[in-house]
Design a protein around this motif. Structure first.
Motif, mmCIF file in Angstrom:
data_model
loop_
_atom_site.group_PDB
_atom_site.id
_atom_site.type_symbol
_atom_site.label_atom_id
_atom_site.label_comp_id
_atom_site.label_asym_id
_atom_site.label_seq_id
_atom_site.Cartn_x
_atom_site.Cartn_y
_atom_site.Cartn_z
ATOM 1 N N PHE A 1 0.947 -1.104 0.113
ATOM 2 C CA PHE A 1 -0.219 -0.161 0.046
ATOM 3 C C PHE A 1 0.981 1.305 0.022
ATOM 4 C CE2 PHE A 1 -3.281 -2.690 1.640
ATOM 5 C CZ PHE A 1 -2.646 -3.764 2.042
ATOM 6 N N TYR B 1 0.119 5.051 1.544
ATOM 7 C CA TYR B 1 -0.581 5.980 1.959
ATOM 8 C C TYR B 1 0.017 7.638 1.927
ATOM 9 C CZ TYR B 1 -3.449 2.516 4.424
ATOM 10 O OH TYR B 1 -4.498 1.341 4.592
ATOM 11 N N LEU C 1 -4.196 9.465 7.743
ATOM 12 C CA LEU C 1 -3.678 8.560 6.608
ATOM 13 C C LEU C 1 -4.774 8.594 5.615
ATOM 14 C CD1 LEU C 1 -1.850 5.972 8.393
ATOM 15 C CD2 LEU C 1 -0.788 7.856 7.265
ATOM 16 N N THR D 1 -1.445 -12.479 8.869
ATOM 17 C CA THR D 1 -1.603 -11.457 10.091
ATOM 18 C C THR D 1 -2.355 -10.290 9.466
ATOM 19 O OG1 THR D 1 -0.408 -9.935 11.318
ATOM 20 C CG2 THR D 1 0.526 -10.634 9.155
ATOM 21 N N ASP D 2 -2.940 -9.690 10.190
ATOM 22 C CA ASP D 2 -3.738 -8.356 10.005
ATOM 23 C C ASP D 2 -2.883 -7.235 10.384
ATOM 24 O OD1 ASP D 2 -6.154 -8.608 12.539
ATOM 25 O OD2 ASP D 2 -3.807 -8.636 12.495
ATOM 26 N N LEU E 1 -0.229 -4.327 9.573
ATOM 27 C CA LEU E 1 0.233 -3.448 8.659
ATOM 28 C C LEU E 1 1.777 -2.894 9.075
ATOM 29 C CD1 LEU E 1 -2.405 -1.585 7.344
ATOM 30 C CD2 LEU E 1 -1.652 -3.502 6.301
ATOM 31 N N PHE F 1 4.703 -0.372 8.465
ATOM 32 C CA PHE F 1 4.941 1.192 7.885
ATOM 33 C C PHE F 1 6.278 1.326 7.791
ATOM 34 C CE2 PHE F 1 0.630 3.304 7.869
ATOM 35 C CZ PHE F 1 0.184 2.691 8.380
ATOM 36 N N PHE G 1 -7.033 -1.179 15.867
ATOM 37 C CA PHE G 1 -5.767 -1.119 16.042
ATOM 38 C C PHE G 1 -5.226 0.313 16.474
ATOM 39 C CE2 PHE G 1 -4.729 -4.899 13.502
ATOM 40 C CZ PHE G 1 -6.025 -4.867 12.730
ATOM 41 N N TYR H 1 -1.911 3.090 16.787
ATOM 42 C CA TYR H 1 -0.630 3.267 16.488
ATOM 43 C C TYR H 1 -0.451 4.664 17.093
ATOM 44 C CZ TYR H 1 -1.646 0.285 12.275
ATOM 45 O OH TYR H 1 -2.078 -0.745 11.490
ATOM 46 N N GLN I 1 2.677 7.828 16.573
ATOM 47 C CA GLN I 1 3.663 8.283 15.644
ATOM 48 C C GLN I 1 4.136 9.541 16.348
ATOM 49 O OE1 GLN I 1 1.702 10.302 12.127
ATOM 50 N NE2 GLN I 1 3.258 9.981 11.061
ATOM 51 N N LEU J 1 4.416 5.628 11.755
ATOM 52 C CA LEU J 1 3.731 4.775 12.786
ATOM 53 C C LEU J 1 3.994 3.431 13.288
ATOM 54 C CD1 LEU J 1 1.742 6.670 10.719
ATOM 55 C CD2 LEU J 1 -0.192 5.309 11.319
ATOM 56 N N LEU K 1 2.917 0.315 15.400
ATOM 57 C CA LEU K 1 1.731 -0.473 16.013
ATOM 58 C C LEU K 1 1.724 -0.563 17.539
ATOM 59 C CD1 LEU K 1 -0.925 -1.945 15.632
ATOM 60 C CD2 LEU K 1 0.354 -4.087 14.988
ATOM 61 N N THR L 1 -3.440 -4.417 19.163
ATOM 62 C CA THR L 1 -4.563 -4.593 18.278
ATOM 63 C C THR L 1 -5.439 -5.272 19.397
ATOM 64 O OG1 THR L 1 -3.004 -5.772 16.721
ATOM 65 C CG2 THR L 1 -5.330 -6.451 16.716
ATOM 66 N N GLU M 1 1.909 -4.973 21.616
ATOM 67 C CA GLU M 1 3.246 -5.146 20.758
ATOM 68 C C GLU M 1 4.668 -5.084 21.563
ATOM 69 O OE1 GLU M 1 3.788 -5.940 17.285
ATOM 70 O OE2 GLU M 1 1.603 -6.131 17.876
ATOM 71 N N ILE N 1 -3.096 7.367 16.437
ATOM 72 C CA ILE N 1 -3.984 7.077 15.408
ATOM 73 C C ILE N 1 -4.412 5.481 15.450
ATOM 74 C CG2 ILE N 1 -3.860 6.805 12.849
ATOM 75 C CD1 ILE N 1 -1.641 8.637 12.529
ATOM 76 N N PRO O 1 -7.829 -8.870 5.963
ATOM 77 C CA PRO O 1 -6.792 -8.575 6.995
ATOM 78 C C PRO O 1 -6.302 -7.172 6.894
ATOM 79 C CG PRO O 1 -6.278 -10.952 6.344
ATOM 80 C CD PRO O 1 -7.069 -10.408 5.225
ATOM 81 N N TYR O 2 -6.096 -7.022 5.589
ATOM 82 C CA TYR O 2 -5.224 -5.503 5.407
ATOM 83 C C TYR O 2 -6.269 -4.471 5.217
ATOM 84 C CZ TYR O 2 -6.650 -7.088 0.723
ATOM 85 O OH TYR O 2 -7.271 -7.504 -0.603
ATOM 86 N N GLU O 3 -7.551 -4.876 5.070
ATOM 87 C CA GLU O 3 -8.675 -3.512 4.928
ATOM 88 C C GLU O 3 -8.879 -2.864 6.218
ATOM 89 O OE1 GLU O 3 -11.443 -5.716 2.615
ATOM 90 O OE2 GLU O 3 -11.448 -4.295 1.121
ATOM 91 N N GLN O 4 -7.918 -1.988 6.578
ATOM 92 C CA GLN O 4 -8.069 -1.188 7.713
ATOM 93 C C GLN O 4 -8.379 0.346 7.158
ATOM 94 O OE1 GLN O 4 -4.943 -1.316 10.397
ATOM 95 N NE2 GLN O 4 -4.436 -3.513 9.944
ATOM 96 N N PHE P 1 -8.350 4.315 8.631
ATOM 97 C CA PHE P 1 -7.822 4.871 9.600
ATOM 98 C C PHE P 1 -8.598 6.196 10.008
ATOM 99 C CE2 PHE P 1 -3.538 3.240 9.905
ATOM 100 C CZ PHE P 1 -3.564 2.203 8.653
ATOM 101 N N GLY P 2 -8.271 6.451 11.412
ATOM 102 C CA GLY P 2 -8.898 7.727 12.029
ATOM 103 C C GLY P 2 -8.077 8.882 11.758
#
Lengths: 113, 117
Positions: free
Chosen positions: A34, A36, A44, A98-99, A101, A103, B34, B36, B38, B44, B46, B49, B59, B93, B103-106, B108-109
């Motif tokens: 991806f 962003y 983002l 895994t979900d 990401l 960066f 999730f 994050y 920054q 960012l 993590l 979760t 983490e 964030i 899984p990757y379809e997140q 973001f706020g």
């Protein structure tokens, strides 16, 4: 394990000239990749994503990226920079079972008039 | 669709106090959220979760007793920074994933800027 490396921390271009932001990845799985964009003090915004379909991915605002497995790269390009493109760009890798990401460290794009 | 909001957008608190940040999915049910962090001019990272109704998974290196995460409903997760110190000042964030999505379809706020004085 997955990781992503953005090769340039800072890129400066003149308005109307091409943009190239470089990203290399490492992944034990077939990756999802991806790009962003983050404008100052903003959240983002997803520019584009690669998820094992076409290797040339077109995104919003004229950006595109090409997935090159042989080079483990996913560079972001735009034919003609606009002043509003000035922002921080993040290359991100995900995928596998895994979900999470991961960066990259980001590339700050400056666009001069 | 797929809008995630955060509240507040910025907050200033005194050292030693606690502050709560909310993350809401406005038009979908987020089974996973999730958090994050920054730091200025950095990427960012993590922090944790959280799955709805379960304890968050932190983490490595993130103090779970300092950063309390609650995901009590399918549209709300909260991050509480307890006994905040100046080094906790950062941009926080959240992102949210809908149940059954890839899984990757997140989504973001917009982020919350925390300044601890």
């Amino acid at each position: 394990a997955q990781s992503v490396t953005q090769l340039d921390s800072h890129v400066s271009v003149s308005e109307g000239t091409p943009v190239l932001l470089r990203c290399n990845y490492s992944s034990s799985y077939s990756p999802s990749l991806f790009w962003y964009v983050q404008h100052p003090n903003k959240g983002l915004q997803l520019l584009l994503k690669y998820t094992s379909a076409a290797t040339l991915v077109k995104g919003i605002n004229g950006f595109e990226a090409e997935f090159k497995k042989s080079e483990t790269s996913f560079h972001l390009t735009k034919p003609s920079a606009h002043m509003s493109d000035a922002a921080e760009y993040f290359c991100v890798v995900g995928g596998g079972n895994t979900d999470k990401l991961i960066f990259g460290t980001g590339t700050r794009l400056q666009v001069f008039p | 669709g797929a809008v995630v909001s955060q509240h507040p957008s910025w907050v200033i608190c005194k050292s030693g106090t606690s502050v709560k940040i909310e993350c809401r999915s406005l038009d979908f049910q987020a089974t996973t959220m999730f958090w994050y962090r920054q730091f200025p001019k950095q990427s960012l990272m993590l922090m944790a979760t959280s799955n709805e109704g379960s304890k968050a998974t932190y983490e490595q290196g993130v103090e779970k007793d300092k950063f309390l995460i609650n995901h009590a409903s399918l549209t709300l997760s909260t991050l509480t920074v307890t006994s905040a110190h100046p080094e906790d000042s950062s941009f926080y964030i959240c992102s949210a994933r809908e149940g059954g999505s890839r899984p990757y379809e997140q989504y973001f706020g917009p982020g919350t800027r925390l300044t601890v004085t």
